[in-house]
Design an enzyme around this catalytic site. Structure first.
Site, PDB file in Angstrom:
ATOM      1  N   ALA A   7       0.862  -1.187   0.000  1.00 53.51           N
ATOM      2  CA  ALA A   7       0.000   0.000   0.000  1.00 53.51           C
ATOM      3  C   ALA A   7       0.896   1.234   0.000  1.00 53.51           C
ATOM      4  CB  ALA A   7      -0.921  -0.023   1.221  1.00 53.51           C
ATOM      5  N   GLY A   9       1.916   5.398  -1.514  1.00 53.66           N
ATOM      6  CA  GLY A   9       1.331   6.727  -1.415  1.00 53.66           C
ATOM      7  C   GLY A   9       0.205   6.961  -2.410  1.00 53.66           C
ATOM      8  N   GLU A  70       9.031  -1.892   3.810  1.00 53.99           N
ATOM      9  CA  GLU A  70       8.914  -1.720   2.354  1.00 53.99           C
ATOM     10  C   GLU A  70      10.214  -2.037   1.590  1.00 53.99           C
ATOM     11  OE1 GLU A  70       7.629   2.280   1.695  1.00 53.99           O
ATOM     12  OE2 GLU A  70       7.854   2.129  -0.464  1.00 53.99           O
TER      13      GLU A  70
HETATM   14  P1  ATP Z   1       5.404   5.294  -2.854  1.00 56.23           P
HETATM   15  O1  ATP Z   1       6.174   4.018  -3.086  1.00 56.23           O
HETATM   16  O2  ATP Z   1       6.218   6.514  -3.179  1.00 56.23           O
HETATM   17  O3  ATP Z   1       4.743   5.324  -1.513  1.00 56.23           O
HETATM   18  P2  ATP Z   1       3.407   4.128  -4.614  1.00 56.23           P
HETATM   19  O4  ATP Z   1       3.915   2.805  -4.137  1.00 56.23           O
HETATM   20  O5  ATP Z   1       1.951   4.360  -4.515  1.00 56.23           O
HETATM   21  O6  ATP Z   1       4.178   5.328  -3.885  1.00 56.23           O
HETATM   22  P3  ATP Z   1       3.754   3.457  -7.392  1.00 56.23           P
HETATM   23  O7  ATP Z   1       2.463   2.710  -7.363  1.00 56.23           O
HETATM   24  O8  ATP Z   1       4.983   2.663  -7.649  1.00 56.23           O
HETATM   25  O9  ATP Z   1       3.907   4.360  -6.098  1.00 56.23           O
HETATM   26  O10 ATP Z   1       3.701   4.600  -8.505  1.00 56.23           O
HETATM   27  C1  ATP Z   1       2.760   5.655  -8.446  1.00 56.23           C
HETATM   28  C2  ATP Z   1       2.840   6.448  -9.735  1.00 56.23           C
HETATM   29  O11 ATP Z   1       2.487   5.603 -10.838  1.00 56.23           O
HETATM   30  C3  ATP Z   1       1.886   7.621  -9.815  1.00 56.23           C
HETATM   31  O12 ATP Z   1       2.444   8.769  -9.205  1.00 56.23           O
HETATM   32  C4  ATP Z   1       1.688   7.777 -11.317  1.00 56.23           C
HETATM   33  O13 ATP Z   1       2.717   8.562 -11.895  1.00 56.23           O
HETATM   34  C5  ATP Z   1       1.832   6.347 -11.846  1.00 56.23           C
HETATM   35  N1  ATP Z   1       0.567   5.641 -12.134  1.00 56.23           N
HETATM   36  C6  ATP Z   1       0.495   4.504 -12.857  1.00 56.23           C
HETATM   37  N2  ATP Z   1      -0.769   4.077 -12.975  1.00 56.23           N
HETATM   38  C7  ATP Z   1      -1.542   4.971 -12.309  1.00 56.23           C
HETATM   39  C8  ATP Z   1      -2.945   5.080 -12.073  1.00 56.23           C
HETATM   40  N3  ATP Z   1      -3.813   4.199 -12.558  1.00 56.23           N
HETATM   41  N4  ATP Z   1      -3.379   6.106 -11.319  1.00 56.23           N
HETATM   42  C9  ATP Z   1      -2.523   7.012 -10.817  1.00 56.23           C
HETATM   43  N5  ATP Z   1      -1.194   6.968 -11.017  1.00 56.23           N
HETATM   44  C10 ATP Z   1      -0.685   5.964 -11.750  1.00 56.23           C
HETATM   45 MG    MG Z   2       5.790   2.138  -3.547  1.00 60.18          MG
END
Ligand code: ATP
Ligand code: MG
Length: 266
Positions: A7, A9, A70
């Site tokens: 989960a 950000g 993480e």
């Molecule tokens: P962190 O690891 O920094 O806490 P996270 O694990 O949520 O965040 P990821 O899921 O790896 O991060 O990547 C988030 C990014 O992926 C978003 O900021 C956006 O640029 C991109 N992204 C890809 N698919 C989507 C989607 N369906 N909706 C929103 N953003 C998306």
């Molecule tokens: Mg992440």
């Protein structure tokens, strides 16, 4: 069922096994209740969670679940996904372009976080929205692929006019640094979005190449949902990484590294 959940950000990544096969799904962070209900409905499941929002998710679960840091989960997941691609890499850098960007050095089967930058997928979404009003991720990346950065970015060769530059003239001297005042009113959304992706891609690859030199490895593994359906970001990162002397590698389903790593502990 065995379930690993990262989960983060912005997005919740879920990896689970069903009839011996590995499945992946993503949800926006706003749908955490839905993810929790789905987990709560599974009978006989083992669950491990990770990521910055793991604590919030745990508080919504009806059953016992494990939690893993993480960075450790990502390390385990990257190892698993590398093996799945039949890769032999043992020492490498991992750059996770999530909401923000986190950089890790992997050596002797241990990971160390060596840095990061606040420029990441969140920057991609935020700047894109401010500059163009477009909010949907898929639309941003699709429109960006049709845009050119030529009128917005300043390249080294533009500064070294009529003279051989001491470094590659193709390098960006200044992101968004071209003569913008003259053309600001006529720039298309596609051009602006392509340039945002250029800024993010060049920043994360430049920082990564420096980090790779610092820890003496030449392969940089790029993961994170920011690369999902985003060929332009992959292209920018690939060419900048190569230009600066390192080897880029993108993992299949790399954005699920944390979830897979969490699952592998069960
Ligand atoms: P962190 O690891 O920094 O806490 P996270 O694990 O949520 O965040 P990821 O899921 O790896 O991060 O990547 C988030 C990014 O992926 C978003 O900021 C956006 O640029 C991109 N992204 C890809 N698919 C989507 C989607 N369906 N909706 C929103 N953003 C998306
Ligand atoms: Mg992440």
């Amino acid at each position: 069922m065995i379930v690993g959940i990262d989960a983060g950000g912005t997005l919740i990544k879920v990896a689970y096994t069903e009839n011996e096969s590995l499945q992946f799904i993503k949800f926006p962070i706003a749908e955490m209740d839905r993810v929790a209900s789905w987990v709560n409905e599974q009978s006989d499941s083992k669950v491990c969670v990770t990521g910055g929002k793991a604590g919030v998710l745990l508080s919504l679960l009806n059953q016992e679940a494990r939690e893993i840091v993480e960075f450790e989960a990502t390390h385990l997941g990257v190892k698993f996904l590398l093996a799945r691609m039949e890769r032999q890499e043992e020492s490498y850098l991992v750059t996770n372009v999530g909401t923000g960007t986190s950089i890790h050095c992997i050596e002797n089967d241990r990971q160390e976080r060596i840095g990061g930058t606040g420029v990441g997928g969140g920057t991609l979404l935020g700047l894109s929205h401010l500059l163009t009003g477009v909010t949907d991720y898929e639309e941003i990346v699709r429109m960006a692929s049709a845009g050119s950065r030529d009128r917005i970015d300043l390249k080294v060769k533009h500064i070294y006019e009529g003279k051989e530059p001491p470094i590659s003239g193709e390098l960006t001297a200044s992101n968004f640094g071209n003569n913008l005042f003259a053309v600001a009113g006529e720039l298309s959304k596609e051009e602006l979005l392509a340039t945002v992706i250029g800024l993010v891609g060049e920043t994360v690859s430049t920082v990564s190449v420096h980090a790779a030199k610092q820890c003496g490895c030449s392969t940089i593994i790029y993961i994170g949902s920011s690369f999902f359906h985003n060929p332009l970001l992959k292209e920018v990162v690939t060419s900048y990484t190569l230009l600066r002397g390192a080897t880029p590698l993108f993992l299949e389903n790399g954005e699920f590294s944390g979830a897979v790593g969490a699952m592998s502990l069960l």
